[in-house]
Design a protein around this motif. Structure first.
Motif, PDB file in Angstrom:
ATOM      1  N   VAL A 153       0.839  -1.232   0.090  1.00  0.00           N
ATOM      2  CA  VAL A 153      -0.004  -0.066   0.044  1.00  0.00           C
ATOM      3  C   VAL A 153       0.905   1.319   0.064  1.00  0.00           C
ATOM      4  O   VAL A 153       2.019   1.213   0.443  1.00  0.00           O
ATOM      5  CB  VAL A 153      -0.946   0.131   1.506  1.00  0.00           C
ATOM      6  CG1 VAL A 153      -1.920  -1.037   1.161  1.00  0.00           C
ATOM      7  CG2 VAL A 153      -0.296   0.086   2.297  1.00  0.00           C
ATOM      8  N   ASN A 154       0.333   2.321  -0.455  1.00  0.00           N
ATOM      9  CA  ASN A 154       1.077   3.659  -0.318  1.00  0.00           C
ATOM     10  C   ASN A 154       0.279   4.894   0.464  1.00  0.00           C
ATOM     11  O   ASN A 154      -0.529   5.377  -0.087  1.00  0.00           O
ATOM     12  CB  ASN A 154       1.198   4.035  -1.805  1.00  0.00           C
ATOM     13  CG  ASN A 154       2.146   5.424  -2.089  1.00  0.00           C
ATOM     14  OD1 ASN A 154       2.423   5.895  -0.738  1.00  0.00           O
ATOM     15  ND2 ASN A 154       2.713   5.366  -2.943  1.00  0.00           N
ATOM     16  N   LEU A 155       0.490   4.559   1.678  1.00  0.00           N
ATOM     17  CA  LEU A 155      -0.214   5.738   2.549  1.00  0.00           C
ATOM     18  C   LEU A 155       0.562   6.951   2.822  1.00  0.00           C
ATOM     19  O   LEU A 155       1.729   6.791   3.238  1.00  0.00           O
ATOM     20  CB  LEU A 155      -0.415   5.045   3.982  1.00  0.00           C
ATOM     21  CG  LEU A 155      -1.378   3.841   3.908  1.00  0.00           C
ATOM     22  CD1 LEU A 155      -1.339   3.219   5.557  1.00  0.00           C
ATOM     23  CD2 LEU A 155      -2.588   4.031   3.432  1.00  0.00           C
ATOM     24  N   LEU A 156       0.158   8.071   2.518  1.00  0.00           N
ATOM     25  CA  LEU A 156       0.596   9.405   2.518  1.00  0.00           C
ATOM     26  C   LEU A 156      -0.142  10.308   3.664  1.00  0.00           C
ATOM     27  O   LEU A 156      -1.314  10.319   3.556  1.00  0.00           O
ATOM     28  CB  LEU A 156       0.562  10.112   1.202  1.00  0.00           C
ATOM     29  CG  LEU A 156       1.381   9.405  -0.078  1.00  0.00           C
ATOM     30  CD1 LEU A 156       1.046  10.144  -1.264  1.00  0.00           C
ATOM     31  CD2 LEU A 156       2.946   9.363   0.285  1.00  0.00           C
ATOM     32  N   ASN A 171       4.234  14.873  -0.020  1.00  0.00           N
ATOM     33  CA  ASN A 171       4.729  14.298  -1.281  1.00  0.00           C
ATOM     34  C   ASN A 171       4.692  13.187  -1.881  1.00  0.00           C
ATOM     35  O   ASN A 171       5.480  12.644  -1.258  1.00  0.00           O
ATOM     36  CB  ASN A 171       6.067  15.251  -1.940  1.00  0.00           C
ATOM     37  CG  ASN A 171       6.255  15.433  -3.297  1.00  0.00           C
ATOM     38  OD1 ASN A 171       5.629  14.476  -4.239  1.00  0.00           O
ATOM     39  ND2 ASN A 171       7.095  16.382  -3.817  1.00  0.00           N
ATOM     40  N   PRO A 172       3.960  12.972  -2.932  1.00  0.00           N
ATOM     41  CA  PRO A 172       4.113  11.540  -3.279  1.00  0.00           C
ATOM     42  C   PRO A 172       5.407  10.940  -3.687  1.00  0.00           C
ATOM     43  O   PRO A 172       5.729   9.598  -3.404  1.00  0.00           O
ATOM     44  CB  PRO A 172       2.978  11.277  -4.498  1.00  0.00           C
ATOM     45  CG  PRO A 172       2.077  12.593  -4.166  1.00  0.00           C
ATOM     46  CD  PRO A 172       2.931  13.579  -3.679  1.00  0.00           C
ATOM     47  N   GLY A 221       6.690   3.112  -3.040  1.00  0.00           N
ATOM     48  CA  GLY A 221       5.011   3.068  -2.954  1.00  0.00           C
ATOM     49  C   GLY A 221       4.507   3.324  -3.998  1.00  0.00           C
ATOM     50  O   GLY A 221       3.562   2.899  -4.295  1.00  0.00           O
ATOM     51  N   LEU A 222       5.079   4.060  -5.014  1.00  0.00           N
ATOM     52  CA  LEU A 222       4.667   4.365  -6.563  1.00  0.00           C
ATOM     53  C   LEU A 222       4.925   3.128  -7.436  1.00  0.00           C
ATOM     54  O   LEU A 222       4.088   2.973  -8.539  1.00  0.00           O
ATOM     55  CB  LEU A 222       5.083   5.820  -7.002  1.00  0.00           C
ATOM     56  CG  LEU A 222       4.869   6.940  -6.135  1.00  0.00           C
ATOM     57  CD1 LEU A 222       5.562   7.893  -6.785  1.00  0.00           C
ATOM     58  CD2 LEU A 222       3.275   7.310  -6.386  1.00  0.00           C
ATOM     59  N   SER A 277      -4.623   1.716  -1.637  1.00  0.00           N
ATOM     60  CA  SER A 277      -4.990   2.627  -0.638  1.00  0.00           C
ATOM     61  C   SER A 277      -4.274   4.028  -0.893  1.00  0.00           C
ATOM     62  O   SER A 277      -3.737   4.758   0.050  1.00  0.00           O
ATOM     63  CB  SER A 277      -4.666   2.121   0.728  1.00  0.00           C
ATOM     64  OG  SER A 277      -5.289   1.179   1.317  1.00  0.00           O
ATOM     65  N   TYR A 278      -4.065   4.469  -2.166  1.00  0.00           N
ATOM     66  CA  TYR A 278      -3.356   5.561  -2.415  1.00  0.00           C
ATOM     67  C   TYR A 278      -4.390   6.922  -2.293  1.00  0.00           C
ATOM     68  O   TYR A 278      -5.530   6.768  -2.888  1.00  0.00           O
ATOM     69  CB  TYR A 278      -2.731   5.653  -3.809  1.00  0.00           C
ATOM     70  CG  TYR A 278      -2.159   6.525  -4.207  1.00  0.00           C
ATOM     71  CD1 TYR A 278      -0.765   6.693  -4.092  1.00  0.00           C
ATOM     72  CD2 TYR A 278      -2.458   7.641  -5.294  1.00  0.00           C
ATOM     73  CE1 TYR A 278       0.166   7.911  -4.527  1.00  0.00           C
ATOM     74  CE2 TYR A 278      -1.799   8.651  -5.650  1.00  0.00           C
ATOM     75  CZ  TYR A 278      -0.440   8.900  -5.292  1.00  0.00           C
ATOM     76  OH  TYR A 278       0.349   9.754  -5.846  1.00  0.00           O
TER      77      TYR A 278
END
Length: 352
Positions: free
Chosen positions: A200-203, A208-209, A215-216, A297-298
């Motif tokens: 997942v990529n939780l920010l 900044n992504p 995670g990208l 989960s972006y």
């Protein structure tokens, strides 16, 4: 459509300046084409705004009741209905919404108003998620164009050979896989089995992504799957057809190097016929963002849209849908202008 006059036009005398139906010389054919496209785009966006508004506001049920819940008092329900404009006729609400859009205001979120948020404006709410989605789509687009060109030209120059057949089968397989299936497979392989990438990529809000490049990777690869397969097949078909044209054979007979023939005479015409295919592939990326963001989960515009639909936040749904429609239309305008720039006959106004 591949323009076979591209090569020949460099060897012939320049054509006379085009004239309009009234007999006047067309001084700026590219500019006039751009103006026409923008006018058509605005008309299309206006129709899309009507359909979006009707689709999100003509649904049965009380939005205020759904957002506040069954335990809401009649006074609170009445206040929220008034704030959302639900006590006004549908036509009045639409033109009020449209007038706000023309001033850069997408309206207020129903959930934000119900929760007494400090800033319930949709334009403020979607700023961060929209930027996150643009970063994701931009990275996928920057990879899509060169990779599809390389794969498409590679297959076209080896037409009928085993390498071409293998590439065609692989692209067909990836093109048939939905995003959630491909994304799940990538998670199982690279996250669960190999442990190389996060699932997942939780920010954090405002983060900044690009600060979390690992995670990208999986979201970008998932987005690229079907879009890359489609674009590469289109480039392959256009390039293979162009390589069989007479002017390409003539260039070879004149002793030009094969690499120069492909780059200077074949690839340019092939690109002119695949620009619209690229536009479709990029539009597919924007559509796939919704599924990919939910899967990983972006925190992007797709995730926000899913949450708004779940909460019956119709103003937010309408605002996001209008932004996506505008993006689709803008991509088509850019593609049309690229076609004009690649085809001399259109660039000089020879085709109206």
């Amino acid at each position: 459509m591949t323009d076979q006059l591209t090569v020949g036009s460099t060897q012939q005398a320049a054509p006379a300046e085009p004239r309009t139906a009234a007999g006047k010389r067309a001084k700026h054919p590219v500019l006039s084409t751009l103006v026409r496209r923008i006018v058509y785009a605005l008309a299309t966006l206006f129709v899309a705004s009507i359909l979006i508004f009707l689709a999100t506001n003509a649904l049965p049920g009380d939005v205020a009741q759904v957002v506040l819940g069954r335990g809401a008092s009649p006074e609170r329900l009445s206040t929220l209905r008034h704030e959302l404009g639900l006590d006004q006729p549908l036509v009045v609400r639409y033109f009020g919404w449209l007038g706000g859009i023309l001033h850069g205001d997408l309206g207020d979120s129903a959930v934000g108003l119900a929760q007494s948020a400090p800033d319930p404006r949709i334009s403020s709410m979607i700023g961060g998620p929209l930027l996150n989605s643009l970063v994701l789509a931009a990275i996928a687009t920057l990879l899509l164009i060169p990779l599809s060109l390389v794969l498409g030209v590679f297959s076209a120059t080896r037409e009928g050979r085993p390498a071409d057949q293998i590439a065609s089968y692989v692209s067909l397989i990836f093109g048939c896989l939905p995003e959630f299936v491909l994304g799940t497979l990538l998670i199982l392989i690279f996250s669960r089995q190999l442990g190389l990438l996060p699932p997942v990529n939780l920010l954090a809000p405002g983060q900044n992504p690009l600060s979390n490049p690992a995670g990208l990777v999986l979201p970008v690869l998932t987005l690229l799957g079907a879009a890359l397969a489609f674009a590469a097949r289109q480039v392959r078909a256009a390039m293979a057809m162009t390589l069989r044209q007479d002017y390409v054979l003539m260039a070879r007979l004149n002793g030009l190097h094969e690499r120069k023939v492909r780059r200077r005479y074949a690839l340019r015409n092939a690109l002119a016929s695949t620009v619209q295919s690229y536009a479709q592939a990029i539009q597919y990326l924007f559509g796939g963002v919704i599924v990919v963001e939910a899967l990983f989960s972006y925190p992007g515009i797709g995730t926000l849209l899913v949450q708004a639909v779940t909460r019956r936040d119709t103003p937010t749904v309408a605002g996001i849908a209008l932004i996506l429609a505008a993006a689709y239309i803008a991509i088509n305008i850019i593609a049309d202008m690229l076609v004009v720039s690649l085809i001399p006959k259109l660039r000089t106004g020879g085709h109206r």
